[in-house]
Write an enzyme that holds these catalytic residues in place. Sequence first.
Site, PDB file in Angstrom:
ATOM      1  CG  ASP A  57      -2.027   1.054   1.138  1.00  0.00           C
ATOM      2  OD1 ASP A  57      -2.261   1.616   0.040  1.00  0.00           O
ATOM      3  OD2 ASP A  57      -2.645   1.336   2.176  1.00  0.00           O
ATOM      4  CB  ILE A  58       4.201   2.072  -1.366  1.00  0.00           C
ATOM      5  CG1 ILE A  58       4.883   1.099  -0.395  1.00  0.00           C
ATOM      6  CG2 ILE A  58       5.050   3.333  -1.561  1.00  0.00           C
ATOM      7  CD1 ILE A  58       6.205   0.547  -0.878  1.00  0.00           C
TER       8      ILE A  58
END
Length: 177
Positions: A57-58
């Site tokens: 989830d960058i």
Amino acid sequence: EDNDTAYMAIDHIDGKDLGAILNSTDRAFTPDQVVVLLKKMLSAVDFIHQAGILHRDISPDNILIDPNGNPVLIDFGAASEQIARATRVLTGRRVVKDGYSPQEFYLTGAEQGASSDLYALGATFHHVISGKVPPESQRRLARIAEGEPDPYQPLAGRFPGYPPGFLEAIDQAVEHT
């Protein structure tokens, strides 16, 4: 773990998320600052990958910039700790962020690996440098499949002041193969 419940304790980081910074201006950082930020983020991502964790989830809203200008990767809610192999099929919570998520995040049962996090990091820094979120990966693949050009606009050659190969490396991180 305690009382049949899992808990996570984290440090409080005094800072502003990168998404908010990018929403406030088109050019938030100088090329030298971007290089330092990306090197620190690559070190952080390498550290979690060496520990067997995929972040998954960058994006700009999951990177805090502290008062000293240091980036801090946050929100490991979608992270997976079980990447014994270089890539694996992941189940469970899926987080998709248009423009930042690689194509495999959109497909149930698709293999995800360290390159998935690198795609998201490259897309994040494409936004940092260009001031724009890159095109969503599924749309990119659809256009390519239709014989049309990839709507992604490479950074290389468009932004002066970066070391040789730097922008090309980001472009390569978000390349579809």
